[in-house]
Write a protein that holds these residues in place. Structure first.
Motif, PDB file in Angstrom:
ATOM      1  N   ASP A   1      48.596  97.059  -4.192  1.00 42.37           N
ATOM      2  CA  ASP A   1      49.431  96.950  -2.863  1.00 42.37           C
ATOM      3  C   ASP A   1      50.168  95.412  -2.956  1.00 42.37           C
ATOM      4  N   ARG A   2      50.654  95.243  -1.732  1.00 44.61           N
ATOM      5  CA  ARG A   2      51.252  93.837  -1.956  1.00 44.61           C
ATOM      6  C   ARG A   2      50.353  92.726  -2.205  1.00 44.61           C
TER       7      ARG A   2
ATOM      8  N   ASP B   1      53.366  92.055  -5.145  1.00 43.02           N
ATOM      9  CA  ASP B   1      54.423  92.034  -4.426  1.00 43.02           C
ATOM     10  C   ASP B   1      55.651  92.536  -5.171  1.00 43.02           C
ATOM     11  N   ILE B   2      56.047  93.707  -4.907  1.00 43.44           N
ATOM     12  CA  ILE B   2      57.288  94.153  -5.715  1.00 43.44           C
ATOM     13  C   ILE B   2      58.468  93.337  -5.548  1.00 43.44           C
TER      14      ILE B   2
ATOM     15  N   LYS C   1      66.920 102.214   0.438  1.00 41.35           N
ATOM     16  CA  LYS C   1      66.267 103.261  -0.211  1.00 41.35           C
ATOM     17  C   LYS C   1      67.293 103.627  -1.373  1.00 41.35           C
TER      18      LYS C   1
ATOM     19  N   THR D   1      58.874 100.712   5.193  1.00 41.66           N
ATOM     20  CA  THR D   1      59.078 101.994   5.782  1.00 41.66           C
ATOM     21  C   THR D   1      59.484 101.737   7.430  1.00 41.66           C
TER      22      THR D   1
ATOM     23  N   GLN E   1      50.134 105.479   3.203  1.00 41.23           N
ATOM     24  CA  GLN E   1      49.511 106.809   3.526  1.00 41.23           C
ATOM     25  C   GLN E   1      49.911 107.661   2.200  1.00 41.23           C
ATOM     26  N   LEU E   2      50.849 107.644   1.588  1.00 41.40           N
ATOM     27  CA  LEU E   2      51.184 108.494   0.456  1.00 41.40           C
ATOM     28  C   LEU E   2      50.237 107.787  -0.748  1.00 41.40           C
TER      29      LEU E   2
ATOM     30  N   VAL F   1      57.066 112.268   6.765  1.00 34.96           N
ATOM     31  CA  VAL F   1      55.752 112.213   6.252  1.00 34.96           C
ATOM     32  C   VAL F   1      54.695 111.826   7.336  1.00 34.96           C
TER      33      VAL F   1
ATOM     34  N   TYR G   1      67.805 100.885   6.557  1.00 32.89           N
ATOM     35  CA  TYR G   1      66.597 101.587   5.646  1.00 32.89           C
ATOM     36  C   TYR G   1      67.274 102.597   4.573  1.00 32.89           C
TER      37      TYR G   1
HETATM   38  N1  NAP Z   1      56.912 107.486   6.056  1.00 29.55           N
HETATM   39  C1  NAP Z   1      58.023 108.539   5.980  1.00 29.55           C
HETATM   40  O1  NAP Z   1      58.161 109.590   7.091  1.00 29.55           O
HETATM   41  C2  NAP Z   1      58.816 108.705   4.618  1.00 29.55           C
HETATM   42  C3  NAP Z   1      59.969 109.647   4.706  1.00 29.55           C
HETATM   43  C4  NAP Z   1      60.736 109.568   3.682  1.00 29.55           C
HETATM   44  C5  NAP Z   1      60.270 108.692   2.518  1.00 29.55           C
HETATM   45  N2  NAP Z   1      59.499 108.074   2.430  1.00 29.55           N
HETATM   46  C6  NAP Z   1      58.943 107.207   1.413  1.00 29.55           C
HETATM   47  O2  NAP Z   1      57.665 107.717   0.800  1.00 29.55           O
HETATM   48  C7  NAP Z   1      56.909 106.401   0.182  1.00 29.55           C
HETATM   49  C8  NAP Z   1      55.649 106.332   0.844  1.00 29.55           C
HETATM   50  O3  NAP Z   1      55.897 106.197   2.281  1.00 29.55           O
HETATM   51  P1  NAP Z   1      54.419 105.905   3.075  1.00 29.55           P
HETATM   52  O4  NAP Z   1      54.801 106.700   4.198  1.00 29.55           O
HETATM   53  O5  NAP Z   1      53.352 106.135   2.215  1.00 29.55           O
HETATM   54  O6  NAP Z   1      54.733 104.381   3.456  1.00 29.55           O
HETATM   55  P2  NAP Z   1      53.522 103.494   4.070  1.00 29.55           P
HETATM   56  O7  NAP Z   1      52.491 104.323   4.476  1.00 29.55           O
HETATM   57  O8  NAP Z   1      54.293 102.456   4.880  1.00 29.55           O
HETATM   58  O9  NAP Z   1      53.029 102.420   2.726  1.00 29.55           O
HETATM   59  C9  NAP Z   1      54.017 101.791   2.083  1.00 29.55           C
HETATM   60  C10 NAP Z   1      53.066 100.794   1.324  1.00 29.55           C
HETATM   61  O10 NAP Z   1      53.867  99.638   0.834  1.00 29.55           O
HETATM   62  C11 NAP Z   1      53.387  98.402   0.901  1.00 29.55           C
HETATM   63  N3  NAP Z   1      54.503  97.554   0.790  1.00 29.55           N
HETATM   64  C12 NAP Z   1      55.297  97.029   1.698  1.00 29.55           C
HETATM   65  N4  NAP Z   1      55.965  96.065   1.227  1.00 29.55           N
HETATM   66  C13 NAP Z   1      55.395  95.851  -0.204  1.00 29.55           C
HETATM   67  C14 NAP Z   1      55.660  94.813  -1.090  1.00 29.55           C
HETATM   68  N5  NAP Z   1      56.593  93.643  -0.735  1.00 29.55           N
HETATM   69  N6  NAP Z   1      55.052  94.879  -2.308  1.00 29.55           N
HETATM   70  C15 NAP Z   1      54.247  95.586  -2.540  1.00 29.55           C
HETATM   71  N7  NAP Z   1      53.770  96.471  -1.481  1.00 29.55           N
HETATM   72  C16 NAP Z   1      54.517  96.803  -0.469  1.00 29.55           C
HETATM   73  C17 NAP Z   1      53.081  98.359   2.391  1.00 29.55           C
HETATM   74  O11 NAP Z   1      51.951  97.321   2.458  1.00 29.55           O
HETATM   75  P3  NAP Z   1      52.194  96.582   4.028  1.00 29.55           P
HETATM   76  O12 NAP Z   1      51.475  97.792   5.118  1.00 29.55           O
HETATM   77  O13 NAP Z   1      51.447  95.723   3.866  1.00 29.55           O
HETATM   78  O14 NAP Z   1      53.696  96.515   4.459  1.00 29.55           O
HETATM   79  C18 NAP Z   1      52.059  99.679   2.417  1.00 29.55           C
HETATM   80  O15 NAP Z   1      50.787  99.814   1.899  1.00 29.55           O
HETATM   81  C19 NAP Z   1      58.075 105.097   0.387  1.00 29.55           C
HETATM   82  O16 NAP Z   1      58.786 104.907  -0.662  1.00 29.55           O
HETATM   83  C20 NAP Z   1      58.897 105.594   1.647  1.00 29.55           C
HETATM   84  O17 NAP Z   1      60.001 105.062   1.488  1.00 29.55           O
HETATM   85  C21 NAP Z   1      58.543 107.868   3.593  1.00 29.55           C
END
Ligand code: NAP
Length: 285
Positions: free
Chosen positions: A32-33, A37-38, A130, A63, A11-12, A152, A126
């Motif tokens: 992306d993955r 794949d990181i 992080k 996440t 989403q971000l 988020v 988690y």
């Molecule tokens: N969401 C929240 O409320 C929140 C709060 C605080 C901080 N954050 C931080 O903000 C950032 C963005 O969050 P978001 O909500 O946008 O997360 P998100 O929507 O879950 O997106 C994360 C992306 O990372 C991908 N990913 C997962 N494992 C991976 C891997 N091994 N290699 C490459 N890509 C991979 C996921 O792919 P898959 O879908 O295939 O797994 C997904 O597309 C993250 O660092 C998160 O920790 C989020």
């Protein structure tokens, strides 16, 4: 400017690409993955060195908070070691690195907004994973921005706002926790802030959420009001009543001190951001 975004389908990640595209002047490489794949050090190294971005915006992460609790090795592999892999490659090409972290690095037992260098004490798998990512960024990169955010929501993924609107269509009453307080954050606003600081050398830690605070219960009431949903009762419950594998911080409010002192504009109030988000969803479908 060449910018590589990890987690490009998240989403971000999607809102980062949207904002950078709107601004122009950016060559965006969104992966992306599937493409990078990181957790695979060799692949991460190759993609980053082949593309040679000037800025890496690392938004990819595991996440799933409860999933991380149940499988802490995978949480560490992706959020900890995966971030190390990105950080080492970023340093090799002297790229600026943006790493998003979380309010979960704190224990949530505080009562005043957490500042950037307040002691960390994660209580969940988690949060620990992080924080490991933060440590790797700090250890391996010279030019980094560590941006902690919270609660988020964005157009392009599953999040609390979408869940509430879906449940409101299915149920007459929603039971929502009232004893966790934080600041909801619209991905579009966080992406706009990111676009501002990547053009500077104002490195370091930032806490970036929409301004103002609420409980999940208050946030739910606001979502229903702003969406014009009527006839759904919201019942406040405690975190204990909603038993989940991972503990959540009770107090998740982050101070915007670094944003202000570095001359950036704090993000708009969360309720305004929520309204903006609902308008964006209505307009764009
Ligand atoms: N969401 C929240 O409320 C929140 C709060 C605080 C901080 N954050 C931080 O903000 C950032 C963005 O969050 P978001 O909500 O946008 O997360 P998100 O929507 O879950 O997106 C994360 C992306 O990372 C991908 N990913 C997962 N494992 C991976 C891997 N091994 N290699 C490459 N890509 C991979 C996921 O792919 P898959 O879908 O295939 O797994 C997904 O597309 C993250 O660092 C998160 O920790 C989020």
């Amino acid at each position: 400017m060449r910018v590589l975004i990890t987690g490009g389908k998240g989403q971000l990640g999607k809102d980062l690409a949207r904002v950078l595209t709107e601004k122009g002047n950016y060559h965006i490489i969104s992966v992306d993955r599937g493409e990078m794949d990181i957790s695979d050090a060799r692949q991460t190294w190759k993609v980053i060195l082949d593309n040679k971005p000037q800025v890496i915006i690392h938004a990819g992460a595991n996440t799933n908070v409860d999933g991380c609790e149940l499988d802490p090795d995978n949480a560490y592999l992706v959020n900890g070691l995966g971030t190390r892999n990105v950080a080492v490659a970023a340093q090799e090409i002297n790229a600026k690195l943006v790493y998003y972290s979380t309010d979960y690095v704190f224990d949530g037992k505080g009562s005043k907004p957490y500042e950037e260098l307040d002691p960390v004490n994660p209580q969940s798998g988690y949060g620990r994973s992080k924080l490991a990512g933060e440590e790797f960024v700090k250890a391996f990169c010279n030019r980094f921005f560590i941006v902690r955010t919270a609660w988020v929501f964005g157009k392009f993924g599953n999040n609390f706002v979408k869940t509430i609107l879906r449940l409101a269509g299915e149920k007459d009453e929603l039971a929502i926790v009232h004893d966790q307080v934080g600041s909801p954050t619209y991905t579009y606003d966080l992406a706009q802030f990111t676009e501002e600081f990547i053009n500077t050398s104002l490195y370091g830690y930032y806490h970036a959420t929409n301004s103002g605070t609420c409980s999940w219960y208050e946030f739910t009431k606001a979502i229903l009001e702003e969406a014009g949903t009527q006839g759904v009762k919201v019942k406040p419950i405690t975190s204990q009543e909603l038993s989940r594998p991972a503990p959540r911080p009770a107090y998740s409010v982050l101070s915007d001190r670094s944003i202000r002192l570095n001359g950036f504009k704090p993000l708009r109030p969360w309720r305004e951001a929520l309204r903006g988000y609902l308008e964006d969803v209505k307009r764009d479908g």
